[in-house]
Design an enzyme around this catalytic site. Structure first.
Site, mmCIF file in Angstrom:
data_model
loop_
_atom_site.group_PDB
_atom_site.id
_atom_site.type_symbol
_atom_site.label_atom_id
_atom_site.label_comp_id
_atom_site.label_asym_id
_atom_site.label_seq_id
_atom_site.Cartn_x
_atom_site.Cartn_y
_atom_site.Cartn_z
ATOM 1 N N HIS A 43 0.799 -0.969 0.100
ATOM 2 C CA HIS A 43 0.041 -0.126 -0.077
ATOM 3 C C HIS A 43 1.071 1.532 0.111
ATOM 4 O O HIS A 43 0.934 2.407 -0.995
ATOM 5 C CB HIS A 43 -0.639 0.431 1.450
ATOM 6 N N LYS A 76 -10.116 -6.963 8.451
ATOM 7 C CA LYS A 76 -10.853 -7.135 9.483
ATOM 8 C C LYS A 76 -10.491 -6.009 10.082
ATOM 9 O O LYS A 76 -9.226 -5.294 9.797
ATOM 10 C CB LYS A 76 -10.118 -8.439 10.763
#
Length: 185
Positions: free
Chosen positions: A37, A102
């Site tokens: 990322h 999550k």
């Protein structure tokens, strides 16, 4: 409600998904964790072409284990999504449509999801071996030097996820807590 969704995700598909929907994903998804990322973010900031086209794609926050013989991938459980929050709004602004991980997301990520018509799915933490069974093909497509944090292109069949935050900003973590805390009449 259980929905079967084929990728890539379009706005039209995202509009049909609501917080709490159980979904079986089919098609291509990409993997990406912190290091990947950061690289994508920096490439966008420098005006460079990304190694993958993220338009209408879904990124799964996972660093898969090596595959055992006969498997496409090793254990592949989700990692905590909050670690990608610094990078997510810019990626969403550049066409990313779905995220799988999550845990909670920051307000600026949720705001960007609303503006860009995106969805956040959760996969079950601790079920990496089970989730890996839904991965039929896995190929490193970018940042191979990152090892398990490289970007993989995964072909999945009936990959089980739950819509946690929909494109209206409805957040199952908040909704679920409110329902649980209600006192019976």
């Amino acid at each position: 409600m259980l929905k079967i969704v084929n990728t890539p995700l379009t706005k039209e598909i995202v509009y049909t998904l609501k917080a709490g929907d159980r979904v079986l994903l089919n098609g291509v998804i990409y993997t990406g964790r912190d290091a990947a990322h950061k690289r994508l973010f920096e490439m966008i900031e420098r005006g460079e072409k990304l190694p993958i086209d993220i338009k209408d794609q879904t990124i799964y926050y996972v660093g898969p284990c090596p595959a055992k013989p006969g498997q496409a991938i090793g254990s592949a459980g989700p990692t905590t999504s909050g670690r990608m929050d610094d990078y997510s709004p810019l990626l969403l602004d550049h066409g990313l449509r779905g995220m799988i991980g999550k845990g909670l997301r920051r307000k600026d990520v949720i705001d960007s999801m609303i503006v860009n018509d995106c969805v956040y799915f959760a996969a079950i933490g601790g079920a990496g071996a089970l989730l890996a069974q839904a991965v039929k093909e896995a190929e490193v497509v970018a940042f191979e030097d990152l090892g398990p944090e490289a970007i993989y292109k995964l072909t999945v069949e009936n990959f089980p996820v739950t819509v946690i935050i929909d494109n209206k900003g409805n957040d199952l973590y908040t909704i679920g807590k409110e329902i649980y805390q209600r006192k019976p009449e």
